[in-house]
Design a protein around this motif. Structure first.
Motif, PDB file in Angstrom:
ATOM      1  N   GLY A  62      43.640  35.466  37.541  1.00  0.00           N
ATOM      2  CA  GLY A  62      43.036  34.159  37.671  1.00  0.00           C
ATOM      3  C   GLY A  62      44.271  33.313  38.278  1.00  0.00           C
ATOM      4  N   SER A  63      45.166  33.603  37.376  1.00  0.00           N
ATOM      5  CA  SER A  63      46.255  32.426  36.977  1.00  0.00           C
ATOM      6  C   SER A  63      46.945  31.900  39.031  1.00  0.00           C
ATOM      7  CB  SER A  63      47.745  32.713  36.698  1.00  0.00           C
ATOM      8  OG  SER A  63      47.283  33.185  35.346  1.00  0.00           O
ATOM      9  N   ASN A  64      47.243  30.273  39.040  1.00  0.00           N
ATOM     10  CA  ASN A  64      47.537  29.652  39.540  1.00  0.00           C
ATOM     11  C   ASN A  64      49.215  30.187  39.663  1.00  0.00           C
ATOM     12  OD1 ASN A  64      48.840  27.745  41.451  1.00  0.00           O
ATOM     13  ND2 ASN A  64      47.298  26.236  41.175  1.00  0.00           N
ATOM     14  N   VAL A  65      49.457  30.905  40.169  1.00  0.00           N
ATOM     15  CA  VAL A  65      51.028  30.965  40.389  1.00  0.00           C
ATOM     16  C   VAL A  65      52.171  30.206  40.898  1.00  0.00           C
ATOM     17  CG1 VAL A  65      52.690  32.523  41.447  1.00  0.00           C
ATOM     18  CG2 VAL A  65      49.807  33.616  40.911  1.00  0.00           C
ATOM     19  N   ASN A  66      52.162  29.128  41.625  1.00  0.00           N
ATOM     20  CA  ASN A  66      52.612  28.209  42.007  1.00  0.00           C
ATOM     21  C   ASN A  66      52.874  27.112  40.827  1.00  0.00           C
ATOM     22  OD1 ASN A  66      53.508  29.022  44.518  1.00  0.00           O
ATOM     23  ND2 ASN A  66      51.025  27.861  45.149  1.00  0.00           N
ATOM     24  N   CYS A 103      46.589  41.004  33.997  1.00  0.00           N
ATOM     25  CA  CYS A 103      45.494  41.627  33.074  1.00  0.00           C
ATOM     26  C   CYS A 103      44.694  40.198  34.032  1.00  0.00           C
ATOM     27  CB  CYS A 103      45.372  41.762  32.323  1.00  0.00           C
ATOM     28  SG  CYS A 103      46.262  40.435  30.583  1.00  0.00           S
ATOM     29  N   GLY A 104      43.502  41.500  33.458  1.00  0.00           N
ATOM     30  CA  GLY A 104      41.404  40.368  33.684  1.00  0.00           C
ATOM     31  C   GLY A 104      41.220  40.838  35.086  1.00  0.00           C
ATOM     32  N   ASN A 105      40.617  40.481  35.141  1.00  0.00           N
ATOM     33  CA  ASN A 105      39.369  40.900  36.397  1.00  0.00           C
ATOM     34  C   ASN A 105      40.604  40.984  38.120  1.00  0.00           C
ATOM     35  OD1 ASN A 105      37.869  40.642  38.597  1.00  0.00           O
ATOM     36  ND2 ASN A 105      37.293  38.513  38.661  1.00  0.00           N
ATOM     37  N   GLU A 106      40.585  42.233  38.542  1.00  0.00           N
ATOM     38  CA  GLU A 106      41.129  42.399  39.327  1.00  0.00           C
ATOM     39  C   GLU A 106      40.858  42.006  40.540  1.00  0.00           C
ATOM     40  OE1 GLU A 106      42.143  47.068  40.225  1.00  0.00           O
ATOM     41  OE2 GLU A 106      41.507  47.143  37.851  1.00  0.00           O
ATOM     42  N   PHE A 107      39.271  41.394  40.204  1.00  0.00           N
ATOM     43  CA  PHE A 107      39.175  40.705  42.191  1.00  0.00           C
ATOM     44  C   PHE A 107      38.884  39.126  41.981  1.00  0.00           C
ATOM     45  CE2 PHE A 107      36.570  45.394  40.894  1.00  0.00           C
ATOM     46  CZ  PHE A 107      37.184  45.255  41.552  1.00  0.00           C
ATOM     47  N   ALA A 108      39.830  38.654  41.193  1.00  0.00           N
ATOM     48  CA  ALA A 108      39.795  37.004  40.538  1.00  0.00           C
ATOM     49  C   ALA A 108      40.783  36.337  42.147  1.00  0.00           C
ATOM     50  CB  ALA A 108      40.761  37.328  39.900  1.00  0.00           C
ATOM     51  N   GLN A 109      41.747  37.364  42.562  1.00  0.00           N
ATOM     52  CA  GLN A 109      42.742  37.036  43.996  1.00  0.00           C
ATOM     53  C   GLN A 109      43.546  38.074  44.353  1.00  0.00           C
ATOM     54  OE1 GLN A 109      46.025  34.388  42.880  1.00  0.00           O
ATOM     55  NE2 GLN A 109      45.309  34.429  40.866  1.00  0.00           N
ATOM     56  N   SER A 110      44.111  37.627  45.780  1.00  0.00           N
ATOM     57  CA  SER A 110      44.906  38.683  45.966  1.00  0.00           C
ATOM     58  C   SER A 110      46.488  39.193  45.425  1.00  0.00           C
ATOM     59  CB  SER A 110      45.527  38.357  47.631  1.00  0.00           C
ATOM     60  OG  SER A 110      46.244  38.965  47.805  1.00  0.00           O
ATOM     61  N   ILE A 111      46.273  40.349  45.288  1.00  0.00           N
ATOM     62  CA  ILE A 111      48.019  40.660  44.110  1.00  0.00           C
ATOM     63  C   ILE A 111      48.607  40.266  44.691  1.00  0.00           C
ATOM     64  CG2 ILE A 111      48.433  42.683  45.462  1.00  0.00           C
ATOM     65  CD1 ILE A 111      47.495  42.296  41.889  1.00  0.00           C
ATOM     66  N   ALA A 112      48.724  39.612  46.283  1.00  0.00           N
ATOM     67  CA  ALA A 112      49.401  39.166  47.396  1.00  0.00           C
ATOM     68  C   ALA A 112      50.348  37.910  46.759  1.00  0.00           C
ATOM     69  CB  ALA A 112      50.040  39.345  48.335  1.00  0.00           C
ATOM     70  N   ASN A 113      49.868  37.085  46.010  1.00  0.00           N
ATOM     71  CA  ASN A 113      49.222  35.963  45.427  1.00  0.00           C
ATOM     72  C   ASN A 113      50.865  35.634  44.596  1.00  0.00           C
ATOM     73  OD1 ASN A 113      47.348  35.150  47.363  1.00  0.00           O
ATOM     74  ND2 ASN A 113      45.873  34.369  45.562  1.00  0.00           N
TER      75      ASN A 113
END
Ligand SMILES: [Zn+2]
Length: 310
Positions: A140-144, A165-175
């Motif tokens: 769920g991290s904010n990558v930027n 790690c964590g919730n696999e559906f939190a956001q697109s892996i591409a981020n």
């Protein structure tokens, strides 16, 4: 060593299995220890796990209520890290990748202080173990917002691997692509949790998009022959945690665990603990359980053991 491991398995001799070198490549450090070690330190009795979990949230609630409450603050954190090294040592682990979450260093005020503390726990508890520190990001991290920080962290030459790690559906892996590109430029090994809860396609997508070297879990890949073949052709290792998968209701038991299908498809697999402090099943015990359940032969288990050391 091969013969000693094989003979120990045939005798179902857990104490001898523990003495044989093995790797643990998927271990969340603050939850990597042994519950009896924490009980002794805290002077409490912790109830043994006697249930399966529905999901990661369910597991986290149980952990907070029964274990985490006894080891808080910096002392509680350090005893859990010490416990992870001690558990590895007691189980004959000679190569240990410990995953340290981004933000855990905040307890120490700075990354150099954190590195110093972790390194000295390693030196005092299990200096003979090859310790590979891994930096883990929550899905769920904010990558930027963490990209600049990671530039600084990677340049310290402490972390040799990264993970999500964590919730696999939190956001697109591409981020996470910019973060993984940056890590790759520092020569850091690239791993991510995928295919534990997500589907087979999510495993291939993550490997392709992030250029992963290895996958944490990845067990859903077993549902697609094409992706099994692709993982095998591309020599992607899956660091699997069978006891974790069973307790987190991803599969019923050792007999139904997808590791056999993946192994038969030529995928390089390893056996790891994930969260030993919660699941309380060591790597030696899992090797023995697979042998007793007649899922793998002793030679196959020895090959899997050696995968964890390369
Ligand atoms: Zn994990």
């Amino acid at each position: 060593m091969d013969t000693a491991f094989i003979d120990a398995l045939k005798r179902c001799d857990i104490e001898s299995i523990k003495k044989i070198p093995k790797g643990d490549l998927h271990n969340h450090a603050p939850r990597g220890g042994n519950v009896r070690f924490i009980e002794k330190w805290a002077g409490v009795q912790i109830p043994r796990l006697n249930q399966k979990f529905l999901d990661l949230g369910d597991m986290q609630r149980w952990y907070e209520k029964n274990i985490r409450c006894h080891c808080q603050g910096i002392d509680g954190y350090e005893v859990r890290i010490k416990g992870a090294f001690q558990q590895a040592k007691d189980d004959g682990v000679t190569k240990l990748i410990l995953s340290l979450g981004l933000g855990e260093e905040a307890l120490y005020g700075s990354l150099p202080n954190f590195i110093k503390a972790i390194s000295s726990i390693h030196k005092e508890t299990a200096p003979e173990i090859e310790f590979i520190p891994e930096l883990a990001f929550d899905r769920g991290s904010n990558v930027n917002s963490i990209l600049n920080l990671c530039h600084e962290y990677f340049s310290m030459n402490f972390y040799k691997s990264i993970d999500i790690c964590g919730n696999e559906f939190a956001q697109s892996i591409a981020n996470f692509k910019p973060l993984y590109r940056l890590a790759k430029s520092y020569g850091i090994r690239l791993r991510a949790h995928v295919g534990e809860f997500g589907d087979a396609d999510s495993v291939r997508e993550a490997v392709e998009v992030l250029e992963l070297d290895e996958v944490q879990h990845g067990i859903s890949a077993a549902n697609c022959k094409g992706i099994i073949r692709w993982l095998s052709d591309n020599n992607i290792t899956l660091n699997i945690c069978p006891a974790s998968n069973i307790i987190l209701s991803r599969t019923d038991d050792y007999k139904t665990h997808p590791i056999r299908t993946l192994f038969d498809g030529g995928v390089k697999v390893t056996i790891n603990t994930d969260d030993m402090l919660i699941f309380d099943v060591s790597i030696s015990q899992m090797f023995l359980d697979f042998y007793k359940a007649n899922i793998f032969t002793v030679d196959e288990l020895n090959d899997i053991r050696k995968n964890g050391l390369t």
